[in-house]
Motif scaffolding. Structure first.
Motif, mmCIF file in Angstrom:
data_model
loop_
_atom_site.group_PDB
_atom_site.id
_atom_site.type_symbol
_atom_site.label_atom_id
_atom_site.label_comp_id
_atom_site.label_asym_id
_atom_site.label_seq_id
_atom_site.Cartn_x
_atom_site.Cartn_y
_atom_site.Cartn_z
ATOM 1 N N GLN A 122 0.827 -1.209 0.000
ATOM 2 C CA GLN A 122 0.000 0.000 0.000
ATOM 3 C C GLN A 122 0.864 1.264 0.000
ATOM 4 N N CYS A 123 1.939 1.264 0.774
ATOM 5 C CA CYS A 123 2.834 2.413 0.816
ATOM 6 C C CYS A 123 3.464 2.663 -0.552
ATOM 7 N N PHE A 124 3.866 1.582 -1.228
ATOM 8 C CA PHE A 124 4.462 1.731 -2.554
ATOM 9 C C PHE A 124 3.436 2.241 -3.568
ATOM 10 N N ASP A 125 2.195 1.766 -3.452
ATOM 11 C CA ASP A 125 1.135 2.274 -4.336
ATOM 12 C C ASP A 125 0.897 3.765 -4.112
ATOM 13 N N GLU A 126 0.933 4.201 -2.852
ATOM 14 C CA GLU A 126 0.758 5.624 -2.566
ATOM 15 C C GLU A 126 1.916 6.442 -3.143
ATOM 16 N N ILE A 127 3.134 5.893 -3.042
ATOM 17 C CA ILE A 127 4.289 6.600 -3.632
ATOM 18 C C ILE A 127 4.136 6.679 -5.142
ATOM 19 N N ILE A 128 3.661 5.597 -5.757
ATOM 20 C CA ILE A 128 3.427 5.626 -7.208
ATOM 21 C C ILE A 128 2.376 6.675 -7.551
ATOM 22 N N ARG A 129 1.326 6.772 -6.726
ATOM 23 C CA ARG A 129 0.299 7.803 -6.973
ATOM 24 C C ARG A 129 0.885 9.201 -6.892
ATOM 25 N N GLN A 130 1.694 9.447 -5.846
ATOM 26 C CA GLN A 130 2.286 10.762 -5.681
ATOM 27 C C GLN A 130 3.216 11.111 -6.840
ATOM 28 N N VAL A 131 4.001 10.116 -7.289
ATOM 29 C CA VAL A 131 4.936 10.370 -8.391
ATOM 30 C C VAL A 131 4.181 10.560 -9.701
ATOM 31 N N THR A 132 3.111 9.772 -9.912
ATOM 32 C CA THR A 132 2.360 9.852 -11.163
ATOM 33 C C THR A 132 1.675 11.206 -11.313
ATOM 34 N N VAL A 133 1.223 11.789 -10.204
ATOM 35 C CA VAL A 133 0.576 13.103 -10.283
ATOM 36 C C VAL A 133 1.543 14.148 -10.808
ATOM 37 N N ASN A 134 2.810 14.042 -10.394
ATOM 38 C CA ASN A 134 3.809 15.009 -10.842
ATOM 39 C C ASN A 134 4.420 14.649 -12.188
ATOM 40 N N CYS A 135 4.599 13.332 -12.442
ATOM 41 C CA CYS A 135 5.217 12.886 -13.699
ATOM 42 C C CYS A 135 4.626 11.524 -14.050
ATOM 43 N N ALA A 136 3.773 11.504 -15.072
ATOM 44 C CA ALA A 136 3.095 10.271 -15.443
ATOM 45 C C ALA A 136 4.073 9.208 -15.921
ATOM 46 N N GLU A 137 5.105 9.623 -16.675
ATOM 47 C CA GLU A 137 6.065 8.643 -17.201
ATOM 48 C C GLU A 137 6.819 7.957 -16.077
ATOM 49 N N ARG A 138 7.204 8.749 -15.057
ATOM 50 C CA ARG A 138 7.899 8.162 -13.914
ATOM 51 C C ARG A 138 6.982 7.199 -13.163
ATOM 52 N N GLY A 139 5.705 7.560 -13.065
ATOM 53 C CA GLY A 139 4.749 6.674 -12.417
ATOM 54 C C GLY A 139 4.576 5.365 -13.165
ATOM 55 N N LEU A 140 4.517 5.423 -14.499
ATOM 56 C CA LEU A 140 4.408 4.190 -15.287
ATOM 57 C C LEU A 140 5.646 3.317 -15.119
ATOM 58 N N LEU A 141 6.822 3.953 -15.014
ATOM 59 C CA LEU A 141 8.037 3.181 -14.798
ATOM 60 C C LEU A 141 8.017 2.500 -13.428
ATOM 61 N N LEU A 142 7.531 3.240 -12.427
ATOM 62 C CA LEU A 142 7.396 2.621 -11.097
ATOM 63 C C LEU A 142 6.364 1.499 -11.127
ATOM 64 N N LEU A 143 5.333 1.646 -11.957
ATOM 65 C CA LEU A 143 4.342 0.576 -12.103
ATOM 66 C C LEU A 143 4.992 -0.692 -12.642
ATOM 67 N N ARG A 144 5.894 -0.529 -13.617
ATOM 68 C CA ARG A 144 6.613 -1.702 -14.148
ATOM 69 C C ARG A 144 7.465 -2.349 -13.049
#
Length: 267
Positions: A122-144
């Motif tokens: 859950q913590c990692f998902d929240e970090i992905i959400r926070q990063v995706t709001v600022n940079c979608a590409e970085r969020g997609l990379l974290l999703l991978r």
């Protein structure tokens, strides 16, 4: 759509307030084409770009973290993940919530612990959400990265389960083999005892045979000695009888000679 504030579920991911999803919305009167065209030309270009970027971010967030949906009193409610940018204070609060929930739910500090894994997910998902709001590409990379981690953990889990099953099979085989070996040991012990009894019996028979052979040998030697003594005595007696007979023959011959001399006429 009506909005409703309800307590959020126990998750570290930040969500917006739930909204009521209406299946049949009232149709609004369509605006004249001219007014729509005027409204489009009147809208600032930068605002349109920001709106498109925000909509794209929301779509990416909904792809990464699908919205929650549930029914309550015959109504369908939906709760989307929050698109609000995170501040430094939000990150600090996230860390504090993570530590607090780890302590509250008594998660293990080391080893395999589903509770600790769920909270860190859950913590990692929240970090992905926070990063995706600022940079979608970085969020997609974290999703991978998240998906790869999940695949790796699932692979390790499958390997762990298979290793446990393999270990159980080997343990059962070892137990069965141990019981078979114990049975073989008991059989060998019984066979050893029987052979020892046979050895004792054979030794007794050998001793008896040796005693009998010795007694037979002594009896035969005694008999042989007696026979030799008897034969020697008989031989001696025969020799005595032979000498006596020789003397008797001589005496007879001498007596005959004398008798013939007496009987013969004198000249």
């Amino acid at each position: 759509m009506a909005e409703r504030i309800i307590p959020l579920s126990t998750t570290l991911v930040k969500y917006d307030n739930p909204v009521l999803v209406t299946k049949h919305e009232e149709k609004k009167p369509a605006a004249p084409a001219k007014e729509k065209s005027d409204d489009t030309h009147a809208r600032p270009k930068s605002t349109a770009i920001l709106t498109d970027a925000r909509r794209e971010t929301e779509e990416i967030l909904n792809t990464i973290l699908p919205p929650k949906e549930w029914e309550e009193e015959g109504q369908l409610w939906r709760q989307n993940v929050s698109t609000t940018p995170a501040t430094r204070l939000d990150v600090i609060n996230l860390q504090e919530q993570l530590d607090m929930r780890l302590q509250q739910q008594q998660a293990r500090e080391t080893g395999i612990c589903p509770v600790r894994r769920e909270l860190y997910t859950q913590c990692f998902d929240e970090i992905i959400r926070q990063v995706t709001v600022n940079c979608a590409e970085r969020g997609l990379l974290l999703l991978r990265v998240r998906d790869e981690m999940r695949m790796t953990i699932e692979a390790y889990q499958a390997l762990y389960c298979s290793s446990i099953a393999f270990g159980m099979r080997k343990a059962l085989q070892a137990e069965q083999g141990k019981s078979d070996l114990q049975q073989d040991v008991e059989e060998l012990k019984n066979e050893k005892m029987e052979l020892e009894h046979q050895i004792i019996e054979l030794k007794q028979r050998a001793e008896q045979a040796d005693r009998r052979a010795a007694e037979t040998r002594l009896a035969e030697e005694r008999k042989h000695t007696e026979e030799i003594a008897f034969l020697m005595k008989t031989n001696q007696q025969l020799k005595v009888q032979e000498s006596v007979m020789a003397i008797s023959v001589r005496l007879i011959v001498l007596f005959q000679t004398q008798l013939e001399g007496i009987i013969a006429p004198k000249k």
